[in-house]
Write an enzyme that holds these catalytic residues in place. Structure first.
Site, PDB file in Angstrom:
ATOM      1  N   GLU A 116     -14.647 -32.705  41.239  1.00 53.19           N
ATOM      2  CA  GLU A 116     -15.161 -31.344  41.196  1.00 53.19           C
ATOM      3  C   GLU A 116     -16.618 -31.301  41.632  1.00 53.19           C
ATOM      4  O   GLU A 116     -17.398 -32.210  41.365  1.00 53.19           O
ATOM      5  CB  GLU A 116     -14.984 -30.759  39.791  1.00 53.19           C
ATOM      6  CG  GLU A 116     -13.514 -30.533  39.468  1.00 53.19           C
ATOM      7  CD  GLU A 116     -13.277 -29.929  38.099  1.00 53.19           C
ATOM      8  OE1 GLU A 116     -12.245 -29.261  37.941  1.00 53.19           O
ATOM      9  OE2 GLU A 116     -14.100 -30.125  37.189  1.00 53.19           O
ATOM     10  N   CYS A 136     -15.007 -41.441  34.819  1.00 54.22           N
ATOM     11  CA  CYS A 136     -16.255 -42.005  34.304  1.00 54.22           C
ATOM     12  C   CYS A 136     -15.931 -43.086  33.285  1.00 54.22           C
ATOM     13  O   CYS A 136     -14.931 -42.999  32.571  1.00 54.22           O
ATOM     14  CB  CYS A 136     -17.088 -40.898  33.653  1.00 54.22           C
ATOM     15  SG  CYS A 136     -18.764 -41.390  33.202  1.00 54.22           S
ATOM     16  N   CYS A 140     -19.086 -40.633  26.915  1.00 57.07           N
ATOM     17  CA  CYS A 140     -20.021 -39.864  26.093  1.00 57.07           C
ATOM     18  C   CYS A 140     -19.206 -38.844  25.294  1.00 57.07           C
ATOM     19  O   CYS A 140     -18.428 -38.079  25.864  1.00 57.07           O
ATOM     20  CB  CYS A 140     -21.063 -39.172  26.960  1.00 57.07           C
ATOM     21  SG  CYS A 140     -22.124 -40.329  27.861  1.00 57.07           S
ATOM     22  N   GLY A 195     -19.008 -38.877  36.887  1.00 56.85           N
ATOM     23  CA  GLY A 195     -19.385 -40.260  37.109  1.00 56.85           C
ATOM     24  C   GLY A 195     -20.835 -40.571  36.795  1.00 56.85           C
ATOM     25  O   GLY A 195     -21.665 -39.681  36.624  1.00 56.85           O
ATOM     26  N   SER A 227     -29.219 -38.001  37.898  1.00 54.12           N
ATOM     27  CA  SER A 227     -29.128 -38.051  36.441  1.00 54.12           C
ATOM     28  C   SER A 227     -28.355 -39.290  36.015  1.00 54.12           C
ATOM     29  O   SER A 227     -27.253 -39.545  36.503  1.00 54.12           O
ATOM     30  CB  SER A 227     -28.423 -36.797  35.916  1.00 54.12           C
ATOM     31  OG  SER A 227     -28.238 -36.873  34.515  1.00 54.12           O
ATOM     32  N   HIS A 251     -30.372 -37.125  24.747  1.00 56.13           N
ATOM     33  CA  HIS A 251     -29.458 -36.504  23.782  1.00 56.13           C
ATOM     34  C   HIS A 251     -29.586 -36.955  22.334  1.00 56.13           C
ATOM     35  O   HIS A 251     -28.932 -36.362  21.466  1.00 56.13           O
ATOM     36  CB  HIS A 251     -27.999 -36.672  24.221  1.00 56.13           C
ATOM     37  CG  HIS A 251     -27.721 -36.198  25.606  1.00 56.13           C
ATOM     38  ND1 HIS A 251     -28.108 -34.952  26.063  1.00 56.13           N
ATOM     39  CD2 HIS A 251     -27.106 -36.808  26.656  1.00 56.13           C
ATOM     40  CE1 HIS A 251     -27.732 -34.810  27.321  1.00 56.13           C
ATOM     41  NE2 HIS A 251     -27.139 -35.925  27.708  1.00 56.13           N
ATOM     42  N   ASN A 328     -21.855 -26.839  25.864  1.00 53.14           N
ATOM     43  CA  ASN A 328     -20.775 -26.045  26.443  1.00 53.14           C
ATOM     44  C   ASN A 328     -19.450 -26.569  25.899  1.00 53.14           C
ATOM     45  O   ASN A 328     -19.002 -27.653  26.276  1.00 53.14           O
ATOM     46  CB  ASN A 328     -20.808 -26.142  27.969  1.00 53.14           C
ATOM     47  CG  ASN A 328     -22.079 -25.550  28.542  1.00 53.14           C
ATOM     48  OD1 ASN A 328     -22.417 -24.402  28.283  1.00 53.14           O
ATOM     49  ND2 ASN A 328     -22.814 -26.341  29.311  1.00 53.14           N
ATOM     50  N   CYS A 371     -22.341 -27.483  32.455  1.00 55.27           N
ATOM     51  CA  CYS A 371     -22.710 -28.874  32.194  1.00 55.27           C
ATOM     52  C   CYS A 371     -21.786 -29.490  31.149  1.00 55.27           C
ATOM     53  O   CYS A 371     -21.585 -28.933  30.075  1.00 55.27           O
ATOM     54  CB  CYS A 371     -24.160 -28.923  31.714  1.00 55.27           C
ATOM     55  SG  CYS A 371     -24.765 -30.576  31.377  1.00 55.27           S
TER      56      CYS A 371
END
Length: 397
Positions: A116, A136, A140, A195, A227, A251, A328, A371
């Protein structure tokens, strides 16, 4: 590697095998590699550098995909190119447009895999969020993409091809010979899609060098942000070999919490990560590092967390901006978004200490493009390792 450590990028990174007898895709090749394949396929060596420059401009400056349209090349040479080469980018499977103008593309790459890509229009810029892997490895716990297992790395052609695809959709390729228009609909790239970019370093580097090449797409390295969740050994290489802006998916302010939210922290903890970040601006000449911080209710959003975050940054003398990201939510997510009042209070502590602390405006959440929400249809029909190896031409029997 310990049992608790996150798996690394080489687990399902397999050599790609082009179909025998197929044409050679020129997209994604470095200038040196393009020169080499032209010479190997009949271009006189003395002409090869010039031919690379001409073809490069047609592909990356003008967006031309048909050799017949490359009018500064002789007809016979164009025919020769057509026989051997192609200019191929990922195929758009579907496009969704949010009420806020955000566009989410599902694109198909070699092997039938899908990733995407998200385009976010704003008043002063247009940002394309691109992917670097199918799936990925990082798991997380707050990220929807992290629930999709890694299939493989994207090639340079598949990475830069996302940019070319978006320019196609935006109808932003200039007409050859027309006056240069500095107003761009696609002005920024962020490597924040599916990823971990630093687990696909070489391919990401080669693709971004194409994006920055002044004779092509010509984006400033200040308009490209990579990132990472914290692949510490590759951060220095990013500064030296790409030099783009850097964002860190931080985070959490303690190792105990970050081990859960961002499991790569078990491999490289907060102190190791912060030291690598402190060195980055000196090498890349970046003004500051962006700390991305998703706001999770009751998990990482206390005043104490805000003060600890400031202590980390000050102790390592890191020039920083802190992007606060309202969580989100996605179906089955184990967390809830912090309240608006809590997010504002957290932001105010950061701001009063002298650091920019913008609260990211959620974009595209109605089409699951915000996100942390990306997860391609590949997950619904994920292939076994044997199928992937067969496509790649790998025989382990």
């Amino acid at each position: 590697m310990t049992a608790s450590a996150p798996i690394t990028q080489d687990v399902l990174t397999l050599p790609r095998k082009e179909p025998e007898g197929g044409k050679i895709n020129l997209v994604g090749l470095t200038r040196d590699r393009m020169r080499a394949v032209l010479i190997e396929n009949g271009t006189p060596e003395k002409q090869a550098k010039m031919r690379v420059g001409q073809i490069w401009q047609w592909i990356y400056q003008w967006g031309v995909r048909d050799f017949a349209e490359m009018t500064n090349l002789a007809k016979a040479y164009r025919a020769q190119l057509e026989e051997t080469f192609e200019i191929r980018i990922p195929e758009v499977v579907s496009k969704q447009v949010s009420t806020d103008g955000t566009r989410k593309y599902l694109v198909r790459i070699n092997g039938g895999h899908e990733v995407e890509v998200v385009y976010i229009p704003e008043d002063d810029r247009g940002t394309l969020c691109i992917s670097s892997q199918v799936g990925c490895t990082l798991t997380c716990s707050f990220c929807h993409t992290g629930t999709q297992k890694l299939v493989r790395n994207l090639t340079p052609a598949e990475i830069i091809g996302q940019v070319m695809m978006a320019r196609d959709d935006l109808e932003e390729w200039p007409t050859p010979g027309a006056p240069k228009d500095e107003t761009r609909l696609l002005s920024n790239i962020v490597l924040m899609g599916m990823g971990e970019p630093l687990y696909n370093f070489d391919n990401v580097r080669d693709a971004m060098k194409i994006a920055m090449d002044p004779e092509g797409i010509s984006l400033s390295r200040r308009r490209i942000t990579l990132s990472t969740s914290g692949v510490v050994p590759e951060i220095a290489r990013t500064a030296e070999e790409i030099g783009c802006l850097l964002a860190i998916s931080f985070h959490a302010t303690t190792n105990e919490v970050r081990d859960v939210l961002v499991p790569i922290n078990r491999r490289w903890n907060i102190d190791e990560l912060l030291q690598a970040l402190a060195d980055y601006p000196k090498v890349s000449n970046s003004e500051r590092i962006t700390f991305e911080y998703v706001m999770l209710d009751g998990v990482n959003d206390s005043d104490e967390d805000a003060h600890r975050l400031l202590d980390h940054i000050k102790r390592h003398n890191i020039p920083a901006k802190i992007n606060l990201i309202p969580f989100n939510e996605w179906p089955g997510a184990p967390y809830k978004r912090s309240s608006n009042n809590r997010i504002r209070a957290f932001a105010n502590i950061i701001y009063q200490a002298g650091y920019a602390s913008p609260i990211r405006k959620t974009r595209g959440d109605d089409i699951m493009a915000a996100c942390g929400q990306l997860k391609s249809a590949t997950e619904r029909a994920r292939k076994s390792r044997k199928q992937i190896e067969a496509e790649a031409g790998v025989n382990n029997s």
